[in-house]
Design a protein around this motif. Structure first.
Motif, short mmCIF file in Angstrom:
data_model
loop_
_atom_site.label_atom_id
_atom_site.label_comp_id
_atom_site.label_asym_id
_atom_site.label_seq_id
_atom_site.Cartn_x
_atom_site.Cartn_y
_atom_site.Cartn_z
N LEU A 115 -2.99 -36.75 43.26
CA LEU A 115 -2.19 -35.61 43.83
C LEU A 115 -0.80 -36.29 44.28
O LEU A 115 -1.00 -37.17 45.15
N LEU A 116 0.39 -36.05 43.79
CA LEU A 116 1.69 -36.76 44.04
C LEU A 116 2.31 -35.31 44.56
O LEU A 116 2.58 -34.49 43.98
N ARG A 117 2.88 -35.30 45.96
CA ARG A 117 3.52 -34.10 46.52
C ARG A 117 4.72 -34.63 47.07
O ARG A 117 4.81 -35.63 47.85
N VAL A 118 5.79 -33.93 47.12
CA VAL A 118 7.01 -33.97 47.82
C VAL A 118 7.41 -32.84 48.65
O VAL A 118 7.47 -31.68 47.96
N ASP A 119 7.47 -32.95 49.94
CA ASP A 119 8.26 -31.87 50.44
C ASP A 119 9.47 -31.71 50.88
O ASP A 119 10.21 -32.86 51.19
N ASN A 120 10.06 -30.48 50.99
CA ASN A 120 11.64 -30.57 51.39
C ASN A 120 12.21 -31.31 50.30
O ASN A 120 12.89 -32.32 50.63
N ILE A 121 12.30 -30.94 49.10
CA ILE A 121 12.93 -31.95 48.11
C ILE A 121 14.30 -32.19 48.13
O ILE A 121 14.66 -33.27 47.96
N PHE A 122 14.97 -31.25 48.66
CA PHE A 122 16.51 -31.49 48.95
C PHE A 122 16.79 -32.06 50.07
O PHE A 122 17.69 -32.15 50.53
N ASP A 123 15.91 -32.54 51.07
CA ASP A 123 15.96 -33.08 52.25
C ASP A 123 16.75 -32.17 53.20
O ASP A 123 17.95 -32.75 53.66
N LYS A 124 16.51 -30.98 53.09
CA LYS A 124 17.60 -29.99 54.00
C LYS A 124 17.15 -30.34 55.59
O LYS A 124 16.04 -30.56 55.78
N VAL A 125 18.31 -30.29 56.19
CA VAL A 125 18.17 -30.31 57.73
C VAL A 125 18.04 -28.85 58.42
O VAL A 125 19.16 -28.19 57.89
#
Length: 733
Positions: free
Chosen positions: A695-705
């Protein structure tokens, strides 16, 4: 996702081998004895399984129809007894371990986006249909081992059950927004082994393993053994987190239809530079500095060590009666030394005032419960009678000393750490202020579900509760105050369910909840004692499981009125210097929720939920505010919340692609500052590798503050996590 064929029926029967990693931490004799005994028992089971010939059960296939087969729940115990959610006249959501795995969920905060009407408040607390809720149940009983400021982990949890609205009939005192019940993993009949290796940014590394299966050839005794370890250096300055869980259980088939399950779990959390508060903001909700800012020094910490022991017996008596009984004991100790932000230095917009807190929170609790159901035919109608009782006794102590003078402030723009290293030694010279709280709860309930016809059901229930609360405060060993309070209350629940067809359920209900007033408010000089705070809800909705479960769509509308909130009565003069109180506070929450889970195609699943809520103060004394409210609004209660997750698998390459997201509308903090709305997106790829998957996962793809929630103008808003990456290698045998 490609998995072993034993999972096709909707449950991952392969659990994991336990690798109990203590990371150098001390293991108590009781823990070690428990772990060692179960490990010895596990050996014959693996030897027996290892001698068997390979079978077709190990062949890999692609599981299709996830909503229909993996996420669909045929029954829930959120009402103490096993029941089809279609027959419960309140909104219910159940999130199981299959969905945990597909989404890569690790702790409770990872699953809130799947629950309409629930959003993050602080630590393990949530906003639930507009109301703050910090209480959790385990296997239907009180005794949450994650006390204080720690978040429940999902490693040893099989499913999370959510009953929305007042739950007083089954669970006694509590918030009218709803309850969350964590159902533990238990030993299973099928032999299974699973291990997970984890890595990611912020130096995340972890390993976990679980094993389950029969001990003897007849399968009379089964076991489960599991271990979890993970460490990471989060994005906030100075922080480091280490979490360990050891879990073991034995199940014994005592009679035909009867089983006794014994479980023990140990938790060990080491959190450096905690307890984490927020980052200061302006009144418009803009962070005043980088979200990595932390008021804590590197030497600050929060450590939690807890243990939970549980016994549960369940049996059927004939084909119309069921009985279960449980006992649960837990003890926990949270030790924390940290710097608390106290707002800006007067006249200096860059320096934050701090104080140093040295606190110890030991808590232990013991609970018992028993439930019975009986199906009886009376006058040609089937009655499902359900009766039960529960008892809980808890001791909670807070030892606290606070150093306020001489603590160096900290810059927002250029924080320099290390100048406050002597604060702990100076605080150690102060006496502890101790608050000793004793809580006792006991109650009994009776419910009747009447099947007037195959399509029409009526439900009516009543519960009696008795509670005793006492608080003793002392400084330096000398008692400075004592208060106690005892009272009782009766709550009711009624509803009707109409099924025009088996896969559609229309319902309406009225339910109640109550919460004892704070013991400190029961002072006779203040006008006490006072009756409990009450909650009443009217709810109507529809639940569907169309196309054999491929489309599960639920909708609910509700109105909750919370009364008897105690406040100072300005029309009455003080007595002996104490303000007079009166139950003059009232809050009204109303809204609606929609939840959809569907297989768009056999390989494409979609989950969507939406919740609208409007919670307002509808009764109060002039110039006063009800706790957790500012003006006529409640803190951290969004009007709109949307969550979605969709997953598409490509069988030809054994790969699944998923995208999810969450939107939370504008809120206010406890100080009335704006908490800005946010929308974030996540994505994952799951790839089959034979007996393993990645499993490869990325959270908050757009790096939003963004701010996950608001707190106060002194300690700021809780920032949401920046973009994070997670990789899991899952081995299953």
């Amino acid at each position: 996702m490609v998995i072993a064929s034993s999972a096709v029926n909707g449950r991952d029967h392969c659990e994991c081998l336990a690798i109990l990693i203590r990371g150098g931490a001390q293991v108590s004799f009781s823990r070690a004895a428990m772990i060692a005994s179960v490990s010895v028992i596990a050996v014959p089971a693996f030897a027996q399984n290892g001698s068997q010939e390979p079978s077709a059960a190990t062949d890999e296939i692609v599981v299709v129809g996830r909503a229909q087969r993996l996420y669909r729940v045929e029954e829930t115990t959120v009402g103490k007894a096993a029941e089809d959610p279609m027959n419960i006249p309140q909104a219910v959501q159940v999130i199981n371990s299959d969905l945990f795995a597909d989404q890569g969920a690790r702790d409770a905060t990872d699953i809130y986006r799947n629950i309409s009407g629930v959003s993050f408040f602080s630590y393990s607390g949530v906003t639930f249909r507009g109301f703050r809720q910090d209480q959790s149940f385990y296997d239907g009983q009180r005794g949450n081992p994650f006390i204080g400021f720690s978040v429940p982990q999902l490693f040893n949890i099989d499913r999370v059950e959510v009953l929305k609205g007042p739950a007083g009939l089954f669970f006694g005192p509590g918030s009218p927004g709803g309850i969350i019940n964590y159902v533990s993993k238990t030993p299973r009949d099928e032999t299974g082994l699973r291990a997970v290796i984890t890595g990611g940014n912020y130096d995340r590394v972890g390993i976990s393993a679980e094993a389950t299966g029969p001990i003897d050839s007849r399968g009379i005794v089964t076991y489960r053994l599991g271990g979890f370890h993970e460490s990471t250096d989060p994005y906030r300055r100075n922080t480091q987190h280490k979490s360990r869980i050891g879990d073991a259980g034995i199940a014994i088939r005592t009679n035909e239809g009867g089983k006794l399950t014994l479980q023990a779990t140990a938790y060990d959390n080491e959190l450096q530079a905690n307890r984490l508060r927020g980052v200061l903001v302006d009144d418009d909700g803009n962070f005043l500095t980088d979200i990595r800012w932390n008021a804590n020094e590197k030497s600050d910490f929060l450590n939690l060590r807890s243990e939970a022991y549980q016994a549960r017996y369940a049996t059927t008596i004939g084909d119309r009666v069921t009985f279960d009984a449980g006992a649960r004991y837990f003890k926990a100790k949270e030790t924390q030394k940290y710097h608390e932000p106290r707002g800006l230095v007067a006249g200096n917009p860059d320096l934050v005032v701090r104080e140093f807190r040295d606190q110890i929170r030991p808590v232990d609790g013991l609970s018992f419960m028993a439930n019975m159901t009986a199906r009886v035919d009376i006058l040609g109608m089937e009655h499902k009678f359900q009766a039960g009782a529960d008892w809980y006794d808890e001791k909670s102590v807070l030892q606290s000393r606070i150093l306020r003078a001489g603590v160096p402030p900290l810059s927002l723009s250029n924080p320099v750490y290390g100048q406050a290293e002597g604060d702990a030694a100076r605080a150690a010279l102060l006496p502890y202020t101790t608050t000793d709280t004793r809580t006792k709860r006991k109650g009994a309930y009776l419910q009747d579900q009447i099947s007037l016809t195959d399509a029409l059901l009526l439900v009516a229930g009543v519960r009696y509760d008795k509670f005793d609360d006492g608080v003793t405060t002392s400084t330096g060993g000398d008692a400075t105050g004592r208060s106690s309070y005892s009272d009782s209350d009766v709550t009711f629940r009624g509803g009707a369910i109409y099924k025009p067809r088996p896969d559609i359920s229309l319902y309406a209900s009225w339910s109640q909840s109550f919460e004892p007033q704070a013991a400190a408010d029961q002072n006779g000089d203040a006008g006490g004692p006072f009756a409990p705070v009450t909650g009443n809800q009217v709810e109507g909705g529809v639940k569907t499981q169309l196309f054999n479960g491929r489309l599960q769509a639920n909708a609910a509308a509700y109105r909750i009125v919370r009364k008897n909130i105690v406040q100072v009565d300005p029309t009455l003069p003080p007595i002996n210097g104490i303000d007079q109180l009166a139950p003059i506070g009232e809050v009204t929450s109303k809204g609606f929720e929609v939840d959809l889970t569907t297989d768009i195609t056999p390989d494409w699943v979609l989950l969507v939920n939406y919740g609208y809520n409007d919670t307002k103060i509808t009764g109060t004394a002039e110039g006063q505010s009800i706790i957790n409210a500012v003006g006529d609004r409640f803190a951290n209660a969004p009007k709109h919340k949307v969550g979605f997750w969709t997953r598409y698998q490509v069988p030809a390459i054994g790969t699944a692609f998923a995208v999810g997201g969450e939107h939370v509308s504008r809120r206010i903090s406890l100080s009335g500052q704006t908490v800005k709305p946010y929308t974030i997106f996540d994505a994952s790829i799951t790839k089959s590798l034979g007996i393993a998957e990645v499993l490869l996962r990325v959270d908050n793809i757009f790096d939003k503050v963004y701010a996950a929630s608001g707190f106060s103008d002194r300690s700021g808003h809780f920032p949401g996590e920046p973009r994070t990456f997670l990789a899991e290698l899952r081995l299953r045998f």
